[in-house]
Design a protein around this motif. Structure first.
Motif, mmCIF file in Angstrom:
data_model
loop_
_atom_site.group_PDB
_atom_site.id
_atom_site.type_symbol
_atom_site.label_atom_id
_atom_site.label_comp_id
_atom_site.label_asym_id
_atom_site.label_seq_id
_atom_site.Cartn_x
_atom_site.Cartn_y
_atom_site.Cartn_z
ATOM 1 N N PHE A 108 12.920 3.766 -4.980
ATOM 2 C CA PHE A 108 14.283 3.962 -4.494
ATOM 3 C C PHE A 108 15.259 3.093 -5.294
ATOM 4 O O PHE A 108 16.446 3.342 -5.306
ATOM 5 C CB PHE A 108 14.399 3.604 -3.002
ATOM 6 N N GLU A 145 6.075 1.207 7.565
ATOM 7 C CA GLU A 145 7.190 2.145 7.561
ATOM 8 C C GLU A 145 7.164 2.980 8.839
ATOM 9 O O GLU A 145 6.120 3.153 9.462
ATOM 10 C CB GLU A 145 7.137 3.042 6.315
ATOM 11 N N LYS A 146 8.304 3.485 9.203
ATOM 12 C CA LYS A 146 8.379 4.343 10.392
ATOM 13 C C LYS A 146 7.875 5.733 10.044
ATOM 14 O O LYS A 146 7.953 6.096 8.869
ATOM 15 C CB LYS A 146 9.792 4.378 10.957
ATOM 16 N N HIS A 204 14.646 7.347 13.797
ATOM 17 C CA HIS A 204 15.749 6.438 13.426
ATOM 18 C C HIS A 204 16.890 6.552 14.441
ATOM 19 O O HIS A 204 17.503 5.560 14.817
ATOM 20 C CB HIS A 204 16.314 6.808 12.049
ATOM 21 N N CYS A 239 3.446 1.623 2.991
ATOM 22 C CA CYS A 239 4.509 2.525 2.522
ATOM 23 C C CYS A 239 3.949 3.904 2.167
ATOM 24 O O CYS A 239 4.395 4.533 1.210
ATOM 25 C CB CYS A 239 5.192 1.932 1.298
ATOM 26 N N ILE A 299 9.880 4.439 -1.247
ATOM 27 C CA ILE A 299 10.325 3.270 -0.463
ATOM 28 C C ILE A 299 9.612 2.001 -0.928
ATOM 29 O O ILE A 299 10.123 0.896 -0.799
ATOM 30 C CB ILE A 299 10.137 3.487 1.061
ATOM 31 N N ALA A 300 8.436 2.156 -1.533
ATOM 32 C CA ALA A 300 7.717 0.984 -2.047
ATOM 33 C C ALA A 300 8.413 0.425 -3.281
ATOM 34 O O ALA A 300 8.484 -0.798 -3.449
ATOM 35 C CB ALA A 300 6.283 1.362 -2.388
ATOM 36 N N ASP A 348 3.676 9.343 6.568
ATOM 37 C CA ASP A 348 3.620 9.119 8.025
ATOM 38 C C ASP A 348 2.206 9.269 8.609
ATOM 39 O O ASP A 348 1.754 8.434 9.384
ATOM 40 C CB ASP A 348 4.525 10.126 8.760
ATOM 41 N N THR A 370 -0.647 8.836 7.545
ATOM 42 C CA THR A 370 -1.715 7.919 7.093
ATOM 43 C C THR A 370 -1.592 6.542 7.753
ATOM 44 O O THR A 370 -2.492 5.715 7.616
ATOM 45 C CB THR A 370 -1.656 7.715 5.563
ATOM 46 N N ASP A 424 -2.501 2.302 -4.407
ATOM 47 C CA ASP A 424 -2.149 3.699 -4.142
ATOM 48 C C ASP A 424 -3.389 4.546 -4.413
ATOM 49 O O ASP A 424 -4.183 4.218 -5.309
ATOM 50 C CB ASP A 424 -1.006 4.150 -5.071
ATOM 51 N N THR A 425 -3.555 5.623 -3.620
ATOM 52 C CA THR A 425 -4.674 6.537 -3.896
ATOM 53 C C THR A 425 -4.515 7.128 -5.301
ATOM 54 O O THR A 425 -5.500 7.485 -5.937
ATOM 55 C CB THR A 425 -4.715 7.676 -2.851
ATOM 56 N N ASP A 426 -3.263 7.218 -5.752
ATOM 57 C CA ASP A 426 -2.989 7.658 -7.125
ATOM 58 C C ASP A 426 -2.863 6.387 -7.984
ATOM 59 O O ASP A 426 -1.842 5.695 -7.961
ATOM 60 C CB ASP A 426 -1.673 8.463 -7.109
ATOM 61 N N SER A 478 15.031 0.776 10.158
ATOM 62 C CA SER A 478 15.879 0.022 9.241
ATOM 63 C C SER A 478 17.226 -0.429 9.786
ATOM 64 O O SER A 478 17.713 -1.487 9.395
ATOM 65 C CB SER A 478 16.064 0.791 7.938
ATOM 66 N N ILE A 488 0.863 -1.192 0.000
ATOM 67 C CA ILE A 488 0.000 0.000 0.000
ATOM 68 C C ILE A 488 0.895 1.236 0.000
ATOM 69 O O ILE A 488 1.743 1.390 0.887
ATOM 70 C CB ILE A 488 -0.933 0.042 1.233
ATOM 71 N N GLY A 489 0.685 2.102 -0.982
ATOM 72 C CA GLY A 489 1.529 3.292 -1.141
ATOM 73 C C GLY A 489 2.648 2.945 -2.099
ATOM 74 O O GLY A 489 3.563 2.206 -1.734
ATOM 75 N N ASN A 492 9.586 -0.755 10.213
ATOM 76 C CA ASN A 492 10.850 -0.675 9.492
ATOM 77 C C ASN A 492 11.783 0.371 10.094
ATOM 78 O O ASN A 492 12.069 1.400 9.486
ATOM 79 C CB ASN A 492 10.629 -0.397 8.001
HETATM 80 N N1 LIG Z 1 12.727 3.156 6.778
HETATM 81 C C1 LIG Z 1 13.315 4.117 6.074
HETATM 82 O O1 LIG Z 1 14.522 4.299 6.106
HETATM 83 C C2 LIG Z 1 12.452 4.992 5.208
HETATM 84 C C3 LIG Z 1 12.985 5.662 4.107
HETATM 85 C C4 LIG Z 1 12.133 6.438 3.337
HETATM 86 C C5 LIG Z 1 10.795 6.567 3.657
HETATM 87 N N2 LIG Z 1 10.312 5.927 4.758
HETATM 88 C C6 LIG Z 1 8.894 6.033 5.142
HETATM 89 O O2 LIG Z 1 8.108 5.452 4.120
HETATM 90 C C7 LIG Z 1 6.866 6.130 3.993
HETATM 91 C C8 LIG Z 1 6.680 6.550 2.547
HETATM 92 O O3 LIG Z 1 7.733 7.395 2.167
HETATM 93 P P1 LIG Z 1 8.079 7.642 0.611
HETATM 94 O O4 LIG Z 1 9.290 8.488 0.627
HETATM 95 O O5 LIG Z 1 8.090 6.379 -0.133
HETATM 96 O O6 LIG Z 1 6.827 8.539 0.193
HETATM 97 P P2 LIG Z 1 6.244 8.809 -1.274
HETATM 98 O O7 LIG Z 1 5.546 10.112 -1.184
HETATM 99 O O8 LIG Z 1 7.292 8.629 -2.302
HETATM 100 O O9 LIG Z 1 5.156 7.641 -1.464
HETATM 101 C C9 LIG Z 1 3.984 7.563 -0.726
HETATM 102 C C10 LIG Z 1 2.885 7.020 -1.640
HETATM 103 O O10 LIG Z 1 1.721 6.766 -0.850
HETATM 104 C C11 LIG Z 1 0.566 7.166 -1.604
HETATM 105 N N3 LIG Z 1 -0.513 7.401 -0.638
HETATM 106 C C12 LIG Z 1 -0.727 8.485 0.138
HETATM 107 N N4 LIG Z 1 -1.771 8.282 0.959
HETATM 108 C C13 LIG Z 1 -2.251 7.037 0.683
HETATM 109 C C14 LIG Z 1 -3.310 6.255 1.193
HETATM 110 N N5 LIG Z 1 -4.083 6.706 2.169
HETATM 111 N N6 LIG Z 1 -3.524 5.030 0.667
HETATM 112 C C15 LIG Z 1 -2.738 4.551 -0.324
HETATM 113 N N7 LIG Z 1 -1.698 5.260 -0.850
HETATM 114 C C16 LIG Z 1 -1.453 6.476 -0.349
HETATM 115 C C17 LIG Z 1 1.027 8.387 -2.375
HETATM 116 O O11 LIG Z 1 0.212 8.617 -3.506
HETATM 117 C C18 LIG Z 1 2.455 7.994 -2.746
HETATM 118 O O12 LIG Z 1 2.522 7.334 -3.988
HETATM 119 C C19 LIG Z 1 6.934 7.298 4.987
HETATM 120 O O13 LIG Z 1 6.261 6.956 6.152
HETATM 121 C C20 LIG Z 1 8.416 7.456 5.274
HETATM 122 O O14 LIG Z 1 8.658 7.944 6.580
HETATM 123 C C21 LIG Z 1 11.105 5.137 5.512
#
Ligand SMILES: NC(=O)c1ccc[n+]([C@@H]2O[C@H](COP(=O)([O-])OP(=O)(O)OC[C@H]3O[C@@H](n4cnc5c(N)ncnc54)[C@H](O)[C@@H]3O)[C@@H](O)[C@H]2O)c1
Length: 329
Positions: free
Chosen positions: A16, A107-108, A175, A81, A12-13, A84, A86, A44-46, A136, A7-8, A134
């Motif tokens: 990266f 995810e954190k 972290h 993913c 990070i999904a 935060d 959500t 994804d919502t998108d 990490s 989801i998302g 996560n």
């Molecule tokens: N563990 C780590 O080291 C690490 C690294 C990067 C990001 N993160 C965490 O991962 C999460 C995502 O970060 P990202 O950088 O990938 O963000 P991102 O903005 O690149 O991706 C988030 C995605 O979620 C979608 N989304 C938003 N709300 C939604 C919902 N309600 N239902 C479904 N999809 C939805 C968005 O459209 C988007 O595509 C964050 O919580 C961030 O803190 C953790």
């Protein structure tokens, strides 16, 4: 074969990872590498983002309504993913749904406040769903080896640590706090918050914080750095017998050991420190842990990454947030 839903569908999904190398930095690629888990749907919502990632991973199922896809596919594991703010709503909706996965890998930071945390914890125990977070560095073999060396007192007592970080106390400070608790396994208290910086995240300042380890009495200083210059994530541990700097997101490990010079003064001298394998991927190790857990269902496989472990971390985060609320006035 076990089934996963992501989801998302952002960085990070899946994004990266680049097509140019085989390193693993995303949930999708890490699942792709384990033989016993298939990602059966991307959400994804998108819708375009869900479709794009599904196409990259040859999956014909994508959408924007995770509950209906969970009911349809009955996944064993769901990766959360999304941004935060959500996480709570998504985890909560999954936990009150009739069909639940065995594992939710989020995810954190897991959620935004202690009410949300307690609700998730209670529901996850009641529904027998393992929640893994996560954080990490817990999945990084070098930190795991470092923890063992600290436990064996190889470097002597910790005297002081300085940490540079950016991008929010809750978003990235989590972290830092998690890594400190993981490595030193001691109670950690906030002594002072002496400065802050605004960030792109709503209600999340990057804080300058002084903390203290309970037994050891080592002082820990977190220094906020402004991401507009560049992202900075460094640990600098000063032990009685050595100093270890972990710089630029684990890209550089600088180790010095104490020695006594001819004038009988104590100095530091560069040494080699073997913390094990080089480029091991944290997210791959995390998905490997989940894969093993799904197969064996042994709780001790996931205890270091569990919601119970996260509670201590999040309590410190929320305390810091509360103390820092005066900066917002
Ligand atoms: N563990 C780590 O080291 C690490 C690294 C990067 C990001 N993160 C965490 O991962 C999460 C995502 O970060 P990202 O950088 O990938 O963000 P991102 O903005 O690149 O991706 C988030 C995605 O979620 C979608 N989304 C938003 N709300 C939604 C919902 N309600 N239902 C479904 N999809 C939805 C968005 O459209 C988007 O595509 C964050 O919580 C961030 O803190 C953790």
């Amino acid at each position: 074969m076990f089934k996963a839903i992501i989801i998302g569908c952002g960085k990070i999904a899946g994004y990266f990872d680049s097509d140019l190398d085989s390193s693993v930095s995303s949930h999708a690629r890490a699942y792709d590498n384990v033989p016993n888990i298939d990602v059966v749907a991307f959400i994804d919502t998108d819708l375009d983002k869900a479709q794009k990632l599904a196409k990259i991973y040859n999956c014909d199922s994508y959408g924007n309504d995770y509950i209906s896809f969970i009911n349809k596919h009955r996944p064993d594991v769901v990766s959360v993913c999304t941004p935060d703010n959500t996480h709570f709503e998504i985890i909560n909706r999954m936990l009150i749904n009739k069909v639940t996965p065995s594992v939710i890998f989020v995810e954190k930071p897991i959620c935004s406040n202690s009410n949300e945390f307690n609700k998730i914890k209670l529901l996850s125990k009641r529904k027998n769903v393992a929640i893994l977070i996560n954080h990490s560095r817990r999945f990084n073999p070098k930190y795991i080896n470092l923890k063992k060396m600290i436990q064996r007192n190889v470097f002597g007592k910790l005297i002081r640590a300085d940490v540079f970080y950016y991008g929010g106390w809750k978003h990235n400070g989590v972290h830092v706090i998690d890594t400190l608790l993981f490595l030193f396994n001691e109670n950690l208290f906030i002594r002072k918050i002496y400065g802050y910086m605004t960030t792109q995240y709503q209600n999340d300042l990057t804080l300058d914080v002084e903390l203290l380890f309970d037994k050891n009495k080592a002082k820990i200083y977190l220094h906020a750095f402004d991401e507009k210059y560049y992202q900075l994530f460094d640990f600098d541990f000063k032990f009685e017998k050595a100093r270890l700097k972990i710089e630029n997101f684990e890209n550089r490990y600088i180790f010095d050991e104490k020695f006594t010079n001819s004038k009988m003064e104590s100095e530091l001298i560069p040494r080699r420190l073997n913390l094990g394998k080089k480029n091991s991927s944290c997210i791959q190790n995390a998905i490997n842990v989940i894969s093993r857990y799904l197969k064996l269902k042994k709780a001790n496989l996931i205890k270091d990454y569990s919601i119970d472990e996260a509670k201590t971390v999040m309590n410190i985060i929320w305390k810091g947030e509360k103390y820092a609320s005066r900066f917002k006035k």
